[in-house]
Design a protein around this motif. Structure first.
Motif, PDB file in Angstrom:
ATOM      1  N   ALA A  31       1.841   2.750  -6.951  1.00  0.00           N
ATOM      2  CA  ALA A  31       2.345   4.356  -7.225  1.00  0.00           C
ATOM      3  C   ALA A  31       2.036   5.077  -5.739  1.00  0.00           C
ATOM      4  CB  ALA A  31       1.654   4.772  -8.349  1.00  0.00           C
ATOM      5  N   LYS A  32       1.030   4.914  -5.293  1.00  0.00           N
ATOM      6  CA  LYS A  32       0.810   5.720  -4.078  1.00  0.00           C
ATOM      7  C   LYS A  32       1.817   5.229  -2.802  1.00  0.00           C
ATOM      8  CE  LYS A  32      -3.723   6.926  -5.228  1.00  0.00           C
ATOM      9  NZ  LYS A  32      -5.159   6.459  -5.258  1.00  0.00           N
ATOM     10  N   ARG A  33       2.119   3.983  -2.920  1.00  0.00           N
ATOM     11  CA  ARG A  33       2.842   3.358  -1.859  1.00  0.00           C
ATOM     12  C   ARG A  33       4.386   3.978  -2.155  1.00  0.00           C
ATOM     13  NH1 ARG A  33       4.735  -2.929  -1.720  1.00  0.00           N
ATOM     14  NH2 ARG A  33       6.249  -2.744   0.142  1.00  0.00           N
ATOM     15  N   ALA A  34       4.695   4.073  -3.367  1.00  0.00           N
ATOM     16  CA  ALA A  34       6.022   4.746  -3.675  1.00  0.00           C
ATOM     17  C   ALA A  34       6.110   6.350  -3.307  1.00  0.00           C
ATOM     18  CB  ALA A  34       6.318   4.672  -5.295  1.00  0.00           C
ATOM     19  N   GLU A  35       4.936   6.920  -3.246  1.00  0.00           N
ATOM     20  CA  GLU A  35       4.899   8.326  -2.758  1.00  0.00           C
ATOM     21  C   GLU A  35       5.008   8.272  -1.035  1.00  0.00           C
ATOM     22  OE1 GLU A  35       1.666  10.984  -3.860  1.00  0.00           O
ATOM     23  OE2 GLU A  35       1.091   9.725  -5.649  1.00  0.00           O
ATOM     24  N   VAL A  36       4.371   7.372  -0.336  1.00  0.00           N
ATOM     25  CA  VAL A  36       4.726   7.090   1.004  1.00  0.00           C
ATOM     26  C   VAL A  36       6.166   7.070   1.365  1.00  0.00           C
ATOM     27  CG1 VAL A  36       4.101   6.029   3.009  1.00  0.00           C
ATOM     28  CG2 VAL A  36       2.631   6.567   1.292  1.00  0.00           C
ATOM     29  N   ALA A  37       6.803   6.124   0.541  1.00  0.00           N
ATOM     30  CA  ALA A  37       8.204   5.551   0.795  1.00  0.00           C
ATOM     31  C   ALA A  37       8.846   6.918   0.543  1.00  0.00           C
ATOM     32  CB  ALA A  37       8.699   4.335  -0.386  1.00  0.00           C
ATOM     33  N   ALA A  38       8.708   7.791  -0.330  1.00  0.00           N
ATOM     34  CA  ALA A  38       9.545   9.046  -0.595  1.00  0.00           C
ATOM     35  C   ALA A  38       9.353   9.945   0.482  1.00  0.00           C
ATOM     36  CB  ALA A  38       9.018   9.574  -2.055  1.00  0.00           C
ATOM     37  N   LEU A  39       8.161  10.208   1.012  1.00  0.00           N
ATOM     38  CA  LEU A  39       7.867  10.801   2.082  1.00  0.00           C
ATOM     39  C   LEU A  39       8.542  10.421   3.336  1.00  0.00           C
ATOM     40  CD1 LEU A  39       4.305  12.375   3.261  1.00  0.00           C
ATOM     41  CD2 LEU A  39       5.938  11.376   4.887  1.00  0.00           C
ATOM     42  N   LEU A  40       8.581   9.079   3.506  1.00  0.00           N
ATOM     43  CA  LEU A  40       9.323   8.624   4.680  1.00  0.00           C
ATOM     44  C   LEU A  40      10.929   8.515   4.749  1.00  0.00           C
ATOM     45  CD1 LEU A  40       7.205   5.409   5.579  1.00  0.00           C
ATOM     46  CD2 LEU A  40       7.052   7.590   6.765  1.00  0.00           C
ATOM     47  N   GLY A  41      11.479   8.542   3.375  1.00  0.00           N
ATOM     48  CA  GLY A  41      12.627   8.570   2.943  1.00  0.00           C
ATOM     49  C   GLY A  41      13.645   7.593   4.051  1.00  0.00           C
ATOM     50  N   ALA A  42      14.599   7.977   4.534  1.00  0.00           N
ATOM     51  CA  ALA A  42      15.654   7.214   5.110  1.00  0.00           C
ATOM     52  C   ALA A  42      15.230   6.625   6.406  1.00  0.00           C
ATOM     53  CB  ALA A  42      16.897   8.033   5.094  1.00  0.00           C
ATOM     54  N   ALA A  43      14.104   7.290   7.009  1.00  0.00           N
ATOM     55  CA  ALA A  43      13.464   6.793   8.124  1.00  0.00           C
ATOM     56  C   ALA A  43      12.826   5.465   8.048  1.00  0.00           C
ATOM     57  CB  ALA A  43      12.459   7.808   8.805  1.00  0.00           C
ATOM     58  N   CYS A  44      12.600   5.339   6.966  1.00  0.00           N
ATOM     59  CA  CYS A  44      12.037   3.809   6.576  1.00  0.00           C
ATOM     60  C   CYS A  44      12.917   2.844   6.120  1.00  0.00           C
ATOM     61  CB  CYS A  44      10.988   3.959   5.520  1.00  0.00           C
ATOM     62  SG  CYS A  44      10.009   2.401   5.021  1.00  0.00           S
ATOM     63  N   ARG A  45      12.891   1.618   6.848  1.00  0.00           N
ATOM     64  CA  ARG A  45      14.113   0.819   6.953  1.00  0.00           C
ATOM     65  C   ARG A  45      13.366  -0.616   5.932  1.00  0.00           C
ATOM     66  NH1 ARG A  45      15.420   2.001  12.574  1.00  0.00           N
ATOM     67  NH2 ARG A  45      13.268   0.890  12.991  1.00  0.00           N
ATOM     68  N   SER A  46      12.175  -0.594   6.012  1.00  0.00           N
ATOM     69  CA  SER A  46      11.265  -1.813   4.995  1.00  0.00           C
ATOM     70  C   SER A  46       9.860  -1.633   5.023  1.00  0.00           C
ATOM     71  CB  SER A  46      11.667  -3.126   5.570  1.00  0.00           C
ATOM     72  OG  SER A  46      11.116  -3.322   6.696  1.00  0.00           O
ATOM     73  N   SER A  47       9.400  -2.105   4.271  1.00  0.00           N
ATOM     74  CA  SER A  47       7.735  -1.993   4.077  1.00  0.00           C
ATOM     75  C   SER A  47       7.325  -3.077   3.177  1.00  0.00           C
ATOM     76  CB  SER A  47       7.381  -0.907   3.237  1.00  0.00           C
ATOM     77  OG  SER A  47       7.775  -0.795   1.880  1.00  0.00           O
ATOM     78  N   ASP A  48       5.903  -3.500   3.447  1.00  0.00           N
ATOM     79  CA  ASP A  48       5.088  -4.300   2.706  1.00  0.00           C
ATOM     80  C   ASP A  48       3.733  -3.878   2.658  1.00  0.00           C
ATOM     81  OD1 ASP A  48       4.475  -6.793   1.518  1.00  0.00           O
ATOM     82  OD2 ASP A  48       5.159  -8.121   3.282  1.00  0.00           O
ATOM     83  N   ILE A  49       2.916  -4.376   1.741  1.00  0.00           N
ATOM     84  CA  ILE A  49       1.571  -4.121   1.597  1.00  0.00           C
ATOM     85  C   ILE A  49       0.699  -5.469   1.893  1.00  0.00           C
ATOM     86  CG2 ILE A  49       1.523  -4.182  -0.813  1.00  0.00           C
ATOM     87  CD1 ILE A  49      -0.290  -1.585  -0.457  1.00  0.00           C
ATOM     88  N   LEU A  50      -0.674  -5.371   2.333  1.00  0.00           N
ATOM     89  CA  LEU A  50      -1.210  -6.379   2.332  1.00  0.00           C
ATOM     90  C   LEU A  50      -2.775  -6.212   2.005  1.00  0.00           C
ATOM     91  CD1 LEU A  50      -0.862  -6.837   6.255  1.00  0.00           C
ATOM     92  CD2 LEU A  50       0.436  -8.158   4.544  1.00  0.00           C
ATOM     93  N   TYR A  51      -2.875  -6.679   0.698  1.00  0.00           N
ATOM     94  CA  TYR A  51      -4.129  -6.313  -0.143  1.00  0.00           C
ATOM     95  C   TYR A  51      -5.664  -6.832   0.372  1.00  0.00           C
ATOM     96  CZ  TYR A  51      -1.598  -3.793  -3.572  1.00  0.00           C
ATOM     97  OH  TYR A  51      -0.567  -2.889  -4.257  1.00  0.00           O
ATOM     98  N   SER A  52      -6.538  -6.128   0.431  1.00  0.00           N
ATOM     99  CA  SER A  52      -7.925  -6.676   0.616  1.00  0.00           C
ATOM    100  C   SER A  52      -8.206  -7.582  -0.093  1.00  0.00           C
ATOM    101  CB  SER A  52      -8.948  -5.475   0.950  1.00  0.00           C
ATOM    102  OG  SER A  52      -8.432  -4.596   1.997  1.00  0.00           O
ATOM    103  N   THR A  53      -8.931  -8.588   0.564  1.00  0.00           N
ATOM    104  CA  THR A  53      -9.619  -9.402  -0.614  1.00  0.00           C
ATOM    105  C   THR A  53     -11.216  -9.536  -0.443  1.00  0.00           C
ATOM    106  OG1 THR A  53      -9.283 -11.496   1.158  1.00  0.00           O
ATOM    107  CG2 THR A  53      -7.689 -11.161  -0.553  1.00  0.00           C
ATOM    108  N   ARG A  54     -11.623  -8.773   0.622  1.00  0.00           N
ATOM    109  CA  ARG A  54     -12.958  -8.940   0.897  1.00  0.00           C
ATOM    110  C   ARG A  54     -13.303  -7.573   1.571  1.00  0.00           C
ATOM    111  NH1 ARG A  54     -14.566 -11.723   5.781  1.00  0.00           N
ATOM    112  NH2 ARG A  54     -12.671 -12.627   6.439  1.00  0.00           N
ATOM    113  N   ILE A  55     -14.810  -7.115   1.752  1.00  0.00           N
ATOM    114  CA  ILE A  55     -15.154  -5.971   2.644  1.00  0.00           C
ATOM    115  C   ILE A  55     -15.629  -6.649   4.083  1.00  0.00           C
ATOM    116  CG2 ILE A  55     -16.905  -4.366   2.998  1.00  0.00           C
ATOM    117  CD1 ILE A  55     -17.237  -4.133   0.218  1.00  0.00           C
TER     118      ILE A  55
END
Length: 161
Positions: free
Chosen positions: A125-149
């Motif tokens: 949901a937060k990623r969607a907020e970032v996407a909305a902020l970036l708008g048309a300037a963003c062509r693509s995205s991805d996310i890499l989740y942490s698996t350990r500290i």
């Protein structure tokens, strides 16, 4: 800037972080038998000269209940990335945000933002907020989740382990 013995003692004493007390510089000064004002002034001088990049908090997000942590990566138009990056970095759920060169053709992303949440659904949901902020300037995205500290540590002086 040339570091003297006192500067090196201050750096060594704070390399693992400042003490978690109401007056951390007072505590460091006590350890080193120096006036608190001198510790603060020397650390400020080292920061002004670039010896110390920054004094910052490095929280354990998992201990805070933020078990879903993802580095979001964004392919943002180069002519807009420098203006949009600080806006993304200012979001309350972003701990750090920075621009990096693309590694084409395999890695088209140039804007990175670490997102934190209690669940992956919350982070998405937060990623969607970032996407909305970036708008048309963003062509693509991805996310890499942490698996350990990963171990976080402060500066180490050459030859001092």
């Amino acid at each position: 800037m040339t570091l003297d013995a006192t500067d090196r003692r201050i750096l060594k004493a704070t390399a693992s972080g400042l003490p978690l007390t109401p007056h951390p510089f007072e505590e460091v000064a006590r350890w080193l038998f120096l006036p608190e004002g001198e510790v603060i002034a020397r650390m400020q001088a080292m920061q002004n000269e670039g010896v110390i990049r920054r004094v910052a908090l490095a929280p354990n997000h998992y201990a805070l209940g933020l078990a879903a942590n993802g580095m979001s990566v964004w392919d943002v138009a180069d002519d807009e990335a420098a203006a949009l990056g600080p806006q993304v970095g200012a979001l309350p759920f972003v701990s750090h945000c920075y621009l990096r060169p693309r590694a084409l053709p395999d890695w088209p992303y140039n804007l990175f933002a670490m997102l934190h949440g209690r669940s992956r659904a919350e982070v998405e949901a937060k990623r969607a907020e970032v996407a909305a902020l970036l708008g048309a300037a963003c062509r693509s995205s991805d996310i890499l989740y942490s698996t350990r500290i990963l171990k976080k540590s402060g500066m180490r002086l050459a030859g001092e382990g």
